[in-house]
Write an enzyme that holds these catalytic residues in place. Structure first.
Site, PDB file in Angstrom:
ATOM      1  N   ASN A   1      28.347  19.558 -55.149  1.00 52.69           N
ATOM      2  CA  ASN A   1      26.948  19.815 -55.494  1.00 52.69           C
ATOM      3  C   ASN A   1      26.256  20.581 -54.370  1.00 52.69           C
ATOM      4  O   ASN A   1      25.986  20.033 -53.305  1.00 52.69           O
ATOM      5  CB  ASN A   1      26.212  18.506 -55.775  1.00 52.69           C
ATOM      6  CG  ASN A   1      24.784  18.714 -56.238  1.00 52.69           C
ATOM      7  OD1 ASN A   1      24.273  19.823 -56.233  1.00 52.69           O
ATOM      8  ND2 ASN A   1      24.141  17.631 -56.625  1.00 52.69           N
TER       9      ASN A   1
ATOM     10  N   ARG B   1      18.922  25.933 -45.190  1.00 49.93           N
ATOM     11  CA  ARG B   1      20.112  25.338 -45.784  1.00 49.93           C
ATOM     12  C   ARG B   1      20.995  26.360 -46.499  1.00 49.93           C
ATOM     13  O   ARG B   1      22.039  26.002 -47.039  1.00 49.93           O
ATOM     14  CB  ARG B   1      19.690  24.235 -46.758  1.00 49.93           C
ATOM     15  CG  ARG B   1      19.156  23.027 -46.027  1.00 49.93           C
ATOM     16  CD  ARG B   1      18.181  22.212 -46.875  1.00 49.93           C
ATOM     17  NE  ARG B   1      17.674  21.071 -46.109  1.00 49.93           N
ATOM     18  CZ  ARG B   1      16.697  21.139 -45.214  1.00 49.93           C
ATOM     19  NH1 ARG B   1      16.110  22.293 -44.958  1.00 49.93           N
ATOM     20  NH2 ARG B   1      16.299  20.065 -44.558  1.00 49.93           N
TER      21      ARG B   1
ATOM     22  N   GLU C   1       3.604  22.902 -57.642  1.00 53.26           N
ATOM     23  CA  GLU C   1       2.381  22.112 -57.799  1.00 53.26           C
ATOM     24  C   GLU C   1       2.433  21.149 -58.975  1.00 53.26           C
ATOM     25  O   GLU C   1       1.488  20.396 -59.190  1.00 53.26           O
ATOM     26  CB  GLU C   1       1.196  23.064 -57.962  1.00 53.26           C
ATOM     27  CG  GLU C   1       0.956  23.917 -56.736  1.00 53.26           C
ATOM     28  CD  GLU C   1      -0.183  24.896 -56.930  1.00 53.26           C
ATOM     29  OE1 GLU C   1      -0.873  24.823 -57.965  1.00 53.26           O
ATOM     30  OE2 GLU C   1      -0.382  25.725 -56.035  1.00 53.26           O
TER      31      GLU C   1
ATOM     32  N   HIS D   1       7.348  19.396 -62.514  1.00 53.18           N
ATOM     33  CA  HIS D   1       8.579  20.072 -62.926  1.00 53.18           C
ATOM     34  C   HIS D   1       9.685  19.943 -61.875  1.00 53.18           C
ATOM     35  O   HIS D   1      10.861  19.809 -62.218  1.00 53.18           O
ATOM     36  CB  HIS D   1       8.287  21.545 -63.224  1.00 53.18           C
ATOM     37  CG  HIS D   1       9.442  22.282 -63.799  1.00 53.18           C
ATOM     38  ND1 HIS D   1       9.935  22.022 -65.055  1.00 53.18           N
ATOM     39  CD2 HIS D   1      10.214  23.276 -63.290  1.00 53.18           C
ATOM     40  CE1 HIS D   1      10.956  22.819 -65.298  1.00 53.18           C
ATOM     41  NE2 HIS D   1      11.140  23.587 -64.240  1.00 53.18           N
TER      42      HIS D   1
ATOM     43  N   LEU E   1      18.873  23.264 -64.077  1.00 50.43           N
ATOM     44  CA  LEU E   1      19.063  22.371 -65.223  1.00 50.43           C
ATOM     45  C   LEU E   1      20.210  22.816 -66.121  1.00 50.43           C
ATOM     46  O   LEU E   1      20.807  21.988 -66.815  1.00 50.43           O
ATOM     47  CB  LEU E   1      17.783  22.276 -66.056  1.00 50.43           C
ATOM     48  CG  LEU E   1      16.778  21.225 -65.641  1.00 50.43           C
ATOM     49  CD1 LEU E   1      15.552  21.275 -66.543  1.00 50.43           C
ATOM     50  CD2 LEU E   1      17.380  19.836 -65.635  1.00 50.43           C
ATOM     51  N   GLU E   2      20.532  24.088 -66.106  1.00 50.42           N
ATOM     52  CA  GLU E   2      21.604  24.598 -66.959  1.00 50.42           C
ATOM     53  C   GLU E   2      22.991  24.442 -66.342  1.00 50.42           C
ATOM     54  O   GLU E   2      24.001  24.588 -67.032  1.00 50.42           O
ATOM     55  CB  GLU E   2      21.343  26.069 -67.301  1.00 50.42           C
ATOM     56  CG  GLU E   2      20.160  26.291 -68.225  1.00 50.42           C
ATOM     57  CD  GLU E   2      18.803  26.164 -67.549  1.00 50.42           C
ATOM     58  OE1 GLU E   2      17.869  25.684 -68.218  1.00 50.42           O
ATOM     59  OE2 GLU E   2      18.669  26.519 -66.355  1.00 50.42           O
TER      60      GLU E   2
END
Length: 152
Positions: A108, A122, A80, A83, A50-51
């Site tokens: 990205n 990956r 779980e 988020h 997110l940062e």
């Protein structure tokens, strides 16, 4: 496919270190591509995916250094709670906003996966390392910007 550029671009790799070993592999892939391409780069780390968009936005506003493009690296593994969706969706959306609205060249390489096994598939060198793909994408987008008249 390493891009052949007529300029010597300078890139910023923004790496989220939430999953350290996976991040190491993604970074190694990106650095390998950039070194083979003969471009210069800086690396900064942030706590999580997110940062990453905020760090890119901060770097873009900095008038002391100019970056031709950015490589976003990180990993988000489903847990779980909800988020995962928040982080995966919003980090991607924010990168797309920067790409489209500020015309930034961004590769990205943020993995969004169901489990650690998928992440490793990956991230491992010599396999489907998304760090190299992200660096290649950034170089490709820099070349496209130059082709369409961005002569900064």
């Amino acid at each position: 496919m390493t891009q052949k550029l007529h300029i010597n671009p300078h890139l910023l790799i923004v790496e989220a270190r939430f999953y350290n070993e996976i991040s190491d592999e993604l970074l190694a892939g990106a650095v390998s591509v950039l070194q083979k391409s003969g471009v210069s780069y800086d690396i900064i780390t942030v706590p999580g995916a997110l940062e990453i968009p905020a760090a890119i936005a901060f770097a873009e506003k900095d008038k002391t250094v100019f970056y031709d493009g950015y490589v976003a690296l990180g990993c988000v593994i489903r847990g779980e709670t909800y988020h995962f969706e928040i982080v995966a969706d919003n980090s991607c959306r924010a990168l797309m906003d920067l790409t489209v609205h500020q015309q930034l060249a961004i590769g990205n390489g943020i993995l969004t996966v169901e489990n650690e096994k998928q992440a490793w598939a990956r991230a491992k060198q010599g396999e489907k390392n998304k760090g190299d793909f992200a660096a290649e994408a950034a170089l490709c987008m820099i070349a496209l910007k130059k082709r369409f008249g961005d002569n900064r």
